[in-house]
Write a protein that holds these residues in place. Structure first.
Motif, PDB file in Angstrom:
ATOM      1  N   SER A  90      49.866  20.834  46.097  1.00  0.00           N
ATOM      2  CA  SER A  90      49.983  20.815  46.994  1.00  0.00           C
ATOM      3  C   SER A  90      49.497  20.767  48.567  1.00  0.00           C
ATOM      4  N   LEU A  91      48.587  19.649  48.401  1.00  0.00           N
ATOM      5  CA  LEU A  91      48.270  18.482  49.978  1.00  0.00           C
ATOM      6  C   LEU A  91      49.237  17.986  50.214  1.00  0.00           C
ATOM      7  N   THR A  92      50.091  17.419  49.644  1.00  0.00           N
ATOM      8  CA  THR A  92      50.569  16.540  50.043  1.00  0.00           C
ATOM      9  C   THR A  92      52.189  16.234  49.248  1.00  0.00           C
ATOM     10  N   THR A  93      52.901  15.082  49.897  1.00  0.00           N
ATOM     11  CA  THR A  93      54.441  15.248  49.204  1.00  0.00           C
ATOM     12  C   THR A  93      54.223  14.759  47.807  1.00  0.00           C
ATOM     13  N   THR A  94      56.232  15.818  46.794  1.00  0.00           N
ATOM     14  CA  THR A  94      56.326  15.344  45.995  1.00  0.00           C
ATOM     15  C   THR A  94      56.560  13.133  45.740  1.00  0.00           C
ATOM     16  N   VAL A  95      57.093  12.351  47.293  1.00  0.00           N
ATOM     17  CA  VAL A  95      56.966  11.667  47.108  1.00  0.00           C
ATOM     18  C   VAL A  95      55.842  10.653  46.907  1.00  0.00           C
ATOM     19  N   ASN A  96      54.902  11.378  48.067  1.00  0.00           N
ATOM     20  CA  ASN A  96      53.577   9.821  47.894  1.00  0.00           C
ATOM     21  C   ASN A  96      53.148  10.032  46.440  1.00  0.00           C
ATOM     22  N   SER A 147      55.469   9.160  53.949  1.00  0.00           N
ATOM     23  CA  SER A 147      55.189   9.506  54.269  1.00  0.00           C
ATOM     24  C   SER A 147      53.737   9.557  54.446  1.00  0.00           C
ATOM     25  N   PHE A 148      52.575   8.300  54.139  1.00  0.00           N
ATOM     26  CA  PHE A 148      51.193   8.557  53.737  1.00  0.00           C
ATOM     27  C   PHE A 148      50.755   8.935  55.359  1.00  0.00           C
ATOM     28  N   GLY A 149      49.271   9.616  55.761  1.00  0.00           N
ATOM     29  CA  GLY A 149      48.711   9.796  57.145  1.00  0.00           C
ATOM     30  C   GLY A 149      47.766  11.062  57.075  1.00  0.00           C
ATOM     31  N   SER A 150      47.749  11.351  57.680  1.00  0.00           N
ATOM     32  CA  SER A 150      46.418  12.007  57.744  1.00  0.00           C
ATOM     33  C   SER A 150      46.372  13.328  57.155  1.00  0.00           C
ATOM     34  N   ARG A 154      44.208  14.395  52.103  1.00  0.00           N
ATOM     35  CA  ARG A 154      43.359  14.760  51.497  1.00  0.00           C
ATOM     36  C   ARG A 154      43.552  15.149  50.357  1.00  0.00           C
ATOM     37  N   GLY A 155      45.346  15.318  50.041  1.00  0.00           N
ATOM     38  CA  GLY A 155      45.959  15.283  48.263  1.00  0.00           C
ATOM     39  C   GLY A 155      46.142  14.033  47.862  1.00  0.00           C
ATOM     40  N   ILE A 159      44.886  12.822  44.073  1.00  0.00           N
ATOM     41  CA  ILE A 159      46.454  12.676  43.101  1.00  0.00           C
ATOM     42  C   ILE A 159      45.807  10.424  42.590  1.00  0.00           C
ATOM     43  N   LEU A 160      45.660  10.172  43.765  1.00  0.00           N
ATOM     44  CA  LEU A 160      44.465   8.657  43.245  1.00  0.00           C
ATOM     45  C   LEU A 160      43.228   8.685  42.286  1.00  0.00           C
ATOM     46  N   CYS A 161      43.090   9.647  42.659  1.00  0.00           N
ATOM     47  CA  CYS A 161      41.619   9.984  41.606  1.00  0.00           C
ATOM     48  C   CYS A 161      42.660  10.481  40.433  1.00  0.00           C
ATOM     49  N   ASN A 162      43.643  11.292  40.248  1.00  0.00           N
ATOM     50  CA  ASN A 162      44.084  11.801  39.210  1.00  0.00           C
ATOM     51  C   ASN A 162      44.913  10.314  38.458  1.00  0.00           C
TER      52      ASN A 162
END
Length: 303
Positions: A90-96, A147-150, A154-155, A159-162
Motif C-alpha cells: 500500500s506504500l510502494t509500487t507493484t514494480v518496486n 521509481s525508487f525514492g523518498s 517506507r513501503g 517489502i525488503l523486510c518481507n
C-alpha cells in the motif's frame, strides 16, 4: 522418477499456484480487506492441515524443544509475513515490490551458506540467482523504469523486510524438515501462525463481513487455502529437504513468470521484448542454479 526430479516438478506446481494467487486474491479482495482475506485463507488451511494430521499422523510427536521454533516460523512466515507485505504494497509500487521480493533467493543463499553453514555457495548457484533476478528486473522494470525514492521508501523497506523474512523462513525450517516429516512441520507452522492471527477474527467488523461475502469470495479463499497454503507450503519445505534452501529459493523467480504469462494469455495484459528476454533469463537461471556438475565451491560446508 528420482526424489530430486519429483521435487523439481512439485516446485513448478507451487510456482504455478503461487503465480495464480495474485489474480485469485483480487477476487477475494473485492469483499474482504487484505488481512481478513489472509485470516480466512489460513483458517481454512489450518482446518485441513489439522484433519490430515489427525488422520495420517495421529500420535506423531514433536519434541518440546522444537515447538518454540515452530511458533516463531508460524509468526515469521504466516501472520507477520502477510501483514508486512500488504502494508508495504500500500506504500510502494507493484514494480518496486516485484523487484525487491526477487532479492529473497539472494538472501536465502547467503544465509544458508554464511550464517547457518548448511550449503556450499557455488558459482552455479550465484549465476543462476543473478540471472533469475535479472529476468525479474527486465519483466517488471523493462521499458517502464523504476521509481525508487523518498515517496516509496517506507513501503520499499517493508517489502525488503518481507524478502529477508522469507529467506529466514526457508533456511531456518531446514533443521526441522530434516528431523521430521515436512508435512508435519508445515502443518504445525500454519496452525501456529493462524492462531496468532485469530484475535483479529473476533472483531465485529470481520464477523459482519464474513456473514455478507458471497460464494465467489469463499471459493477464492478455498483455492488459496488448498493450492497455495496446503500444497504450496508443504512442497516448498519438501523441496528444501531434498534440494536444499538455495536451489528451492530460486523457484521464487518462476512465480511472477507464471503470473505474467496468465495475465498476457487470459487478461490481455501488455507485453514486450523485455518480457520475453526476462522470462528466458528466469528459466535459464533456474536451470543453471540446479546444476551439480562443474560447480566451483566458494564456501565449504564445515559439517
Amino acid at each position: 522418477m528420482t526424489a530430486e526430479t519429483k521435487a523439481y516438478v512439485s516446485l513448478l506446481g507451487v510456482a504455478f499456484f503461487w503465480g495464480t494467487s495474485f489474480a485469485v486474491s483480487k477476487i477475494g479482495l473485492k469483499s474482504l480487506p487484505p488481512m481478513y482475506l489472509a485470516i480466512l485463507r489460513f483458517s481454512i488451511a489450518s482446518i485441513i492441515f489439522y484433519a490430515l494430521l489427525r488422520k495420517n499422523y495421529y500420535g506423531y510427536k514433536i519434541r518440546q524443544k522444537d515447538k518454540p521454533l515452530l511458533w516463531f516460523l508460524g509468526v515469521l512466515g504466516i501472520s507477520s509475513y502477510f501483514y508486512v507485505q500488504y502494508t508495504g504494497l500500500s506504500l510502494t509500487t507493484t514494480v518496486n515490490t516485484a523487484i525487491i521480493i526477487a532479492t529473497s533467493p539472494i538472501f536465502t543463499a547467503l544465509l544458508s551458506s554464511l550464517l547457518f553453514r548448511q550449503e556450499r555457495l557455488s558459482l552455479n548457484k550465484l549465476l543462476g540467482i543473478l540471472m533469475g533476478f535479472t529476468g525479474i528486473f527486465l519483466i517488471f522494470a523493462g521499458g517502464t523504469g523504476v521509481s525508487f525514492g523518498s515517496e516509496t521508501l517506507r513501503g520499499d523497506l517493508l517489502i525488503l523486510c518481507n524478502s529477508v523474512a522469507w529467506a529466514f523462513f526457508t533456511v531456518m525450517g531446514k533443521r526441522l524438515v530434516d528431523a521430521y516429516d515436512p508435512f508435519v512441520v508445515i502443518a504445525h507452522i500454519n496452525i501456529y501462525g493462524t492462531i496468532t492471527m485469530l484475535p483479529l477474527a473476533f472483531s465485529r467488523t470481520f464477523l459482519n463481513l464474513l456473514m455478507s461475502i458471497g460464494l465467489e469470495t469463499w471459493l477464492a479463499a478455498l483455492y488459496l487455502a488448498l493450492t497455495c497454503s496446503v500444497f504450496g507450503y508443504y512442497m516448498w519445505y519438501r523441496g528444501v529437504r531434498v534440494l536444499g534452501a538455495s536451489r528451492t529459493a530460486v523457484f521464487n523467480y518462476v512465480n511472477p513468470l507464471f503470473a505474467v504469462t496468465i495475465g498476457i494469455l487470459f487478461l490481455k495484459e501488455p507485453w514486450n521484448l523485455f518480457t520475453l528476454v526476462g522470462g528466458a533469463a528466469i528459466l535459464l537461471g533456474v536451470y543453471v542454479a540446479s546444476l551439480k556438475g562443474g560447480q566451483v565451491a566458494l564456501i565449504k560446508n564445515k559439517s
